[in-house]
Scaffold this motif. Structure first.
Motif, PDB file in Angstrom:
ATOM      1  N   SER A 151      32.530  48.082  41.588  1.00  0.00           N
ATOM      2  CA  SER A 151      33.439  49.219  41.401  1.00  0.00           C
ATOM      3  C   SER A 151      34.744  48.765  40.742  1.00  0.00           C
ATOM      4  CB  SER A 151      33.739  49.864  42.753  1.00  0.00           C
ATOM      5  OG  SER A 151      34.843  50.724  42.644  1.00  0.00           O
ATOM      6  N   PRO A 152      35.084  49.320  39.597  1.00  0.00           N
ATOM      7  CA  PRO A 152      36.351  48.938  38.942  1.00  0.00           C
ATOM      8  C   PRO A 152      37.563  49.176  39.824  1.00  0.00           C
ATOM      9  CG  PRO A 152      34.957  50.172  37.424  1.00  0.00           C
ATOM     10  CD  PRO A 152      34.299  50.249  38.761  1.00  0.00           C
ATOM     11  N   LEU A 153      37.578  50.297  40.561  1.00  0.00           N
ATOM     12  CA  LEU A 153      38.737  50.581  41.410  1.00  0.00           C
ATOM     13  C   LEU A 153      38.831  49.582  42.553  1.00  0.00           C
ATOM     14  CD1 LEU A 153      41.130  52.415  42.067  1.00  0.00           C
ATOM     15  CD2 LEU A 153      39.572  53.815  43.433  1.00  0.00           C
ATOM     16  N   ARG A 154      37.695  49.275  43.183  1.00  0.00           N
ATOM     17  CA  ARG A 154      37.713  48.313  44.290  1.00  0.00           C
ATOM     18  C   ARG A 154      38.115  46.922  43.787  1.00  0.00           C
ATOM     19  NH1 ARG A 154      35.243  49.361  49.155  1.00  0.00           N
ATOM     20  NH2 ARG A 154      34.312  51.407  49.402  1.00  0.00           N
ATOM     21  N   ARG A 155      37.637  46.576  42.594  1.00  0.00           N
ATOM     22  CA  ARG A 155      38.026  45.273  42.029  1.00  0.00           C
ATOM     23  C   ARG A 155      39.538  45.213  41.845  1.00  0.00           C
ATOM     24  NH1 ARG A 155      33.848  45.543  38.118  1.00  0.00           N
ATOM     25  NH2 ARG A 155      35.389  45.711  36.461  1.00  0.00           N
ATOM     26  N   GLU A 156      40.093  46.305  41.329  1.00  0.00           N
ATOM     27  CA  GLU A 156      41.541  46.352  41.099  1.00  0.00           C
ATOM     28  C   GLU A 156      42.310  46.198  42.412  1.00  0.00           C
ATOM     29  OE1 GLU A 156      44.996  46.732  38.794  1.00  0.00           O
ATOM     30  OE2 GLU A 156      42.913  46.543  38.131  1.00  0.00           O
ATOM     31  N   LYS A 157      41.858  46.919  43.435  1.00  0.00           N
ATOM     32  CA  LYS A 157      42.568  46.852  44.725  1.00  0.00           C
ATOM     33  C   LYS A 157      42.399  45.504  45.393  1.00  0.00           C
ATOM     34  CE  LYS A 157      42.751  51.778  45.741  1.00  0.00           C
ATOM     35  NZ  LYS A 157      42.557  52.820  46.742  1.00  0.00           N
ATOM     36  N   LEU A 158      41.206  44.903  45.251  1.00  0.00           N
ATOM     37  CA  LEU A 158      40.987  43.579  45.829  1.00  0.00           C
ATOM     38  C   LEU A 158      41.883  42.550  45.142  1.00  0.00           C
ATOM     39  CD1 LEU A 158      39.430  41.603  47.625  1.00  0.00           C
ATOM     40  CD2 LEU A 158      37.646  41.523  45.873  1.00  0.00           C
ATOM     41  N   ALA A 159      41.994  42.625  43.811  1.00  0.00           N
ATOM     42  CA  ALA A 159      42.840  41.683  43.078  1.00  0.00           C
ATOM     43  C   ALA A 159      44.299  41.821  43.495  1.00  0.00           C
ATOM     44  CB  ALA A 159      42.691  41.919  41.575  1.00  0.00           C
ATOM     45  N   LEU A 160      44.772  43.077  43.652  1.00  0.00           N
ATOM     46  CA  LEU A 160      46.160  43.291  44.071  1.00  0.00           C
ATOM     47  C   LEU A 160      46.412  42.732  45.458  1.00  0.00           C
ATOM     48  CD1 LEU A 160      46.766  46.914  42.731  1.00  0.00           C
ATOM     49  CD2 LEU A 160      47.820  44.805  41.896  1.00  0.00           C
ATOM     50  N   ALA A 161      45.444  42.921  46.361  1.00  0.00           N
ATOM     51  CA  ALA A 161      45.601  42.408  47.724  1.00  0.00           C
ATOM     52  C   ALA A 161      45.653  40.880  47.728  1.00  0.00           C
ATOM     53  CB  ALA A 161      44.445  42.903  48.596  1.00  0.00           C
ATOM     54  N   MET A 179      32.863  39.776  32.506  1.00  0.00           N
ATOM     55  CA  MET A 179      33.786  39.596  33.617  1.00  0.00           C
ATOM     56  C   MET A 179      34.544  38.274  33.529  1.00  0.00           C
ATOM     57  SD  MET A 179      31.526  41.035  36.800  1.00  0.00           S
ATOM     58  CE  MET A 179      31.070  42.765  36.924  1.00  0.00           C
ATOM     59  N   LEU A 180      34.166  37.404  32.578  1.00  0.00           N
ATOM     60  CA  LEU A 180      34.864  36.125  32.414  1.00  0.00           C
ATOM     61  C   LEU A 180      35.664  36.077  31.112  1.00  0.00           C
ATOM     62  CD1 LEU A 180      32.086  33.675  33.648  1.00  0.00           C
ATOM     63  CD2 LEU A 180      34.185  34.287  34.849  1.00  0.00           C
ATOM     64  N   SER A 181      35.876  37.239  30.498  1.00  0.00           N
ATOM     65  CA  SER A 181      36.595  37.263  29.221  1.00  0.00           C
ATOM     66  C   SER A 181      38.019  36.742  29.368  1.00  0.00           C
ATOM     67  CB  SER A 181      36.611  38.684  28.653  1.00  0.00           C
ATOM     68  OG  SER A 181      37.244  39.570  29.559  1.00  0.00           O
ATOM     69  N   THR A 182      38.651  37.022  30.501  1.00  0.00           N
ATOM     70  CA  THR A 182      40.022  36.558  30.710  1.00  0.00           C
ATOM     71  C   THR A 182      40.078  35.038  30.829  1.00  0.00           C
ATOM     72  OG1 THR A 182      40.523  38.625  31.853  1.00  0.00           O
ATOM     73  CG2 THR A 182      42.081  36.844  32.141  1.00  0.00           C
ATOM     74  N   LEU A 236      35.239  36.407  38.936  1.00  0.00           N
ATOM     75  CA  LEU A 236      34.668  37.588  38.291  1.00  0.00           C
ATOM     76  C   LEU A 236      35.597  38.796  38.346  1.00  0.00           C
ATOM     77  CD1 LEU A 236      30.961  37.292  39.481  1.00  0.00           C
ATOM     78  CD2 LEU A 236      31.927  36.654  37.271  1.00  0.00           C
ATOM     79  N   LEU A 237      36.691  38.708  39.102  1.00  0.00           N
ATOM     80  CA  LEU A 237      37.679  39.797  39.073  1.00  0.00           C
ATOM     81  C   LEU A 237      38.421  39.838  37.736  1.00  0.00           C
ATOM     82  CD1 LEU A 237      39.217  39.563  42.684  1.00  0.00           C
ATOM     83  CD2 LEU A 237      37.592  41.245  41.808  1.00  0.00           C
ATOM     84  N   ASN A 238      38.401  38.710  37.007  1.00  0.00           N
ATOM     85  CA  ASN A 238      38.888  38.698  35.627  1.00  0.00           C
ATOM     86  C   ASN A 238      40.384  39.023  35.527  1.00  0.00           C
ATOM     87  OD1 ASN A 238      37.965  38.094  33.056  1.00  0.00           O
ATOM     88  ND2 ASN A 238      37.594  40.211  32.492  1.00  0.00           N
ATOM     89  N   ARG A 239      41.195  38.408  36.410  1.00  0.00           N
ATOM     90  CA  ARG A 239      42.630  38.715  36.452  1.00  0.00           C
ATOM     91  C   ARG A 239      43.439  37.478  36.086  1.00  0.00           C
ATOM     92  NH1 ARG A 239      44.834  43.887  37.605  1.00  0.00           N
ATOM     93  NH2 ARG A 239      46.438  42.871  38.850  1.00  0.00           N
TER      94      ARG A 239
END
Length: 825
Positions: free
Chosen positions: A153-163, A285-288, A201-204
């Motif tokens: 889930s893109p939204l869950r990935r975003e929230k997990l990365a922020l946390a 997912m590894l582009s970053t 894989l969160l790509n951040r």
């Protein structure tokens, strides 16, 4: 909405979070009444069965990845993916999805929510972020499950990365990693592997900056050693700390630059060696991570380029005789890697980079290095030289021309390159192939500059043929002093093939330079000695060289070939090859066929007069018999010059009616010298032709009458072609002048197989299956004192010849038989 069919593979995500291939088919989007909406349909390409029927839900989040992949979730634990064969198909289906959902097709994700219940959606919208479990040993399994379920889930990935960012969670995880290692808690280490891999894989970028910091990166690599699928952990940290050694060939004073180099090496190692090879769905997912490495390299190149003290010291040590061999090898390897990093730069930055190296004296330094005995150092220097040639060949050419004014030929940079090519110790000549490619780039006129003041092509080619060509051809000349190659081992044969390839390139792209060199040095004779090599590829290279020369249709080359009887080696190789149907046989026949089709008169006469007895029995192709026919036609035209005048008048009468053509012919007549005319020979001007139409056509009618009479007495059976199965009689029109001055004519029928040159079934002329051509050899010729100077081929001859025969028959009945046409006295 029109259906759009594209070839796709259908994938579903299984319980182990692996993608299963459900089959290959063609996708379309259409309205499905049962589902009450636009749907994606995939039918199997094998039997047309329905592989997928999925309604495009306005609230479903579709994600496009890598230009050819569309991924979405239809229900809990049921993820789907379409992998397209073509980007165009993916784009069209993506536009259909975006159109249904009212989204801009430029987005990669159509919704923020991926198949979540109404309660979960409300919770996600109302909650400020994702709550992570406490970073404790007992909660690692729960955290690993949370990371795994958040990735789709893109939204869950975003929230997990922020946390993970806000709570400094990564450093806590790495502390826990030390505890697990100390306790030898294998289960905990396996969970940490899954967690750290998921974080990648969160790509951040923000998470990468923490993970790749000096204090964390080795612990991150440590976590990735404990892959649950392996029985024993890897030893990546041991390799990085003990085996891999960082060498400062020139001391780096900037600590930031030094730290950046360490970081880039380790991150590159993680990408290439530590992380498992990503699946097709994880690559995006590894582009970053790729970008992180890319920008690090750009920074390193920029910082080194700005450090003038560092570069000055580097080139000073490279060219210093006091520098020992090991140190010089390290310096060259560093410079090679430095140039390799520069390939990541943008074009304008790369220009600045190579200008800096040029100003520092990289080419003189390479010249010194290439003159050394160390093979590894020379190999690295060759790689550096290739970067320079590919970037700016003109810069290299300018340097070698300038140094030629000061140095002897033996130590010129370009001659050093040629010598290394010739002396390559590799049995497969890998280095020689690379160097030959560089030489080809340097002598290619296509990338040479031309300005108002000078022409680089003229200057450099004059320099190359004066100072370098003798070095390039030395092995060829040394090996072809006898009738057979003096050395015929595989490595020598490969080297000679490379040299011939470059010489063939020169024949094609250089004009008088290579022509003068070949003729003055008798190069072609030497090359044809290689036709006797036991290696077929060398013989073919030699033949290709000659074929390129013949293909130019240059009379200077042709006279050289005839004077030295250079076809002898080719004919000898052809006869020695016997009845074997191989590439050599076909290539030789093709060259003679080219001479026939292009009607190269001098070579045709030379071949027939000197080699006909050796070739006359070759009947499985009609090439040589066709050459003989060409030769006879030439002799006939030379013996009967009035024949060409007659044909020219006949052609002009039939086809050239407009005023422009008449003007051209008048001008041609006025340009003809009087002494080219025979004494007392009447000349038919274009304006007189209309007066003689009846006489000419009557004359032609008489030929046809004699032909018919002859055909009535004796019929020839046309042979069937062994190649095409088509019959192809050809009629030859011949005129002869008697001593009394009266003009006599005869039409003789010559039967030829369908493979004969110029017949409908032959390779050189068009024909239609199952038809018999009734055309004469179509030639209109203009003659001068020197003989034939032009031929015209009329594409619509077949139809018009048939019409003319009909007209001739009618004229035969009406015209008086005593009427004759006199064209000469």
């Amino acid at each position: 909405m029109a259906d759009t069919r594209r070839r796709v593979k259908v994938y579903t995500l299984n319980e182990d979070r692996q993608w299963d291939d459900r089959g290959t088919g063609h996708v379309s989007s259409s309205y499905v009444e049962r589902l009450k909406g636009m749907s994606l349909l995939v039918r199997a390409e094998s039997d047309g069965s329905l592989l997928l029927e999925s309604k495009i839900n306005p609230n479903t989040a579709y994600q496009k990845q890598q230009d050819t992949l569309i991924v979405w979730s239809e229900a809990e634990n049921y993820d789907l993916a379409l992998s397209f064969q073509e980007k165009a198909g993916c784009d069209e289906i993506w536009e259909k999805i975006c159109q249904v959902q009212g989204k801009d097709p430029s987005v990669d994700i159509t919704q923020d929510l991926v198949d979540e219940s109404e309660e979960e959606r409300f919770d996600d919208m109302s909650s400020p972020g994702l709550e992570l479990p406490p970073c404790e040993l007992s909660r690692l399994e729960e955290l690993a499950e949370l990371v795994a379920t958040s990735l789709p889930s893109p939204l869950r990935r975003e929230k997990l990365a922020l946390a993970l960012e806000n709570e400094g969670y990564i450093k806590k995880l790495l502390e826990l990693f030390h505890v697990c290692e100390d306790l030898e808690n294998v289960e905990g280490l396996h969970h940490l592997y899954e967690i750290i891999k998921g974080i990648f894989l969160l790509n951040r970028t923000a998470l990468f900056e923490v993970m790749f910091s000096e204090e964390c990166i080795m612990d991150v690599i440590g976590c990735l050693e404990y892959d649950p699928s392996l029985s024993l952990p890897r030893k990546h940290r041991e390799f990085l700390t003990k085996t891999a050694k960082f060498k400062e060939v020139i001391p780096i004073s900037d600590p930031e630059l030094k730290q950046k180099i360490h970081q880039t090496y380790r991150v590159q190692y993680i990408q290439d060696m530590v992380l498992p090879t990503p699946s097709v769905f994880e690559e995006n997912m590894l582009s970053t991570l790729h970008s992180f490495i890319f920008f690090n390299k750009v920074e390193i190149v920029g910082m080194l380029q700005e450090d003038e003290k560092f570069l000055t010291e580097l080139f000073a040590q490279l060219t210093d005789d006091a520098t020992d061999d090991d140190k010089r090898q390290e310096l060259v390897n560093f410079l090679k890697e430095f140039c390799a990093f520069s390939q990541t730069l943008q074009p304008q930055n790369r220009d600045s980079f190579f200008k800096t190296l040029s100003n520092m004296g990289i080419l003189p330094a390479l010249e010194v290095i290439l003159g050394m005995d160390d093979i590894q150092v020379r190999s690295a220097a060759t790689d550096i030289f290739s970067y320079l040639v590919e970037y700016n060949p003109s810069m290299v050419r300018e340097f070698v021309m300038q140094e030629a004014q000061q140095n002897d030929d033996d130590i010129l940079l370009i001659n050093l390159i040629i010598e290394h090519m010739i002396c390559d110790p590799d049995p497969e000549l890998g280095g020689a192939v690379q160097l030959m490619g560089l030489l080809r780039t340097l002598v290619d006129p296509e990338n040479m500059l031309a300005t108002a003041n000078k022409t680089e092509k003229t200057e450099f080619l004059s320099f190359f043929y004066k100072h370098c060509m003798h070095v390039l051809t030395a092995p060829l000349l040394a090996n072809t002093t006898e009738e057979k190659p003096s050395k015929d081992d595989f490595q020598t044969a490969q080297l000679l093939a490379l040299i011939l390839e470059l010489l063939t390139f020169c024949v094609e792209h250089h004009t008088y330079h290579i022509k003068n060199y070949i003729i003055n040095k008798d190069i072609l004779r030497r090359v044809l000695v290689l036709m006797g090599s036991k290696h077929a590829f060398v013989a073919l290279c030699a033949l290709r060289f000659m074929r390129k020369i013949v293909g130019l249709k240059d009379e200077f080359y042709n006279r050289y070939i005839m004077k030295a009887f250079l076809f002898e080696a080719v004919v000898k190789a052809f006869l020695n090859n016997g009845s074997r149907y191989n590439l050599l046989n076909s290539a030789i026949i093709e060259m003679f066929e080219f001479i026939r089709v292009e009607d190269i008169k001098s070579l045709t006469a030379h071949v027939i007069e000197n080699y006909w007895k050796a070739l006359e029995d070759v009947d499985y192709v009609q090439t040589f018999k066709g050459l003989k026919l060409r030769y006879e036609q030439q002799r006939e035209r030379q013996d009967n010059p009035k024949l060409d005048s007659m044909r020219s008048i006949l052609r002009n009468n039939r086809y050239r009616r407009d005023a422009r053509t008449l003007e051209e012919e008048e001008e041609m007549w006025f340009n003809t010298d009087e002494d080219e005319m025979e004494d007392g020979e009447p000349v038919l001007l274009p304006t007189d032709k209309s007066k003689n139409d009846d006489e000419i056509m009557d004359h032609f009618g008489k030929f046809m009458e004699r032909k018919k009479l002859k055909d009535g007495d004796e019929k020839e059976v046309l042979t069937k072609s062994t190649l095409t199965g088509r019959q192809s009689p050809s009629f030859k029109l011949s005129f002869s002048s008697t001593s009394s001055g009266s003009s006599k004519s005869s039409l003789t029928s010559h039967s030829a197989s369908s493979n004969s040159p110029g017949s409908p079934g032959s390779p050189g002329s068009p024909g239609s299956p199952g038809t018999i051509a009734k055309s004469t050899p179509h030639m209109a010729a203009i003659t001068t004192k020197g003989g034939l100077i032009g031929l015209v081929d009329y594409p619509d001859d077949d139809e018009e010849e048939e019409e003319e025969e009909e007209d001739s028959d009618e004229k035969e009945q009406s015209a008086p038989l005593t009427k004759k046409s006199r064209l000469g006295s």
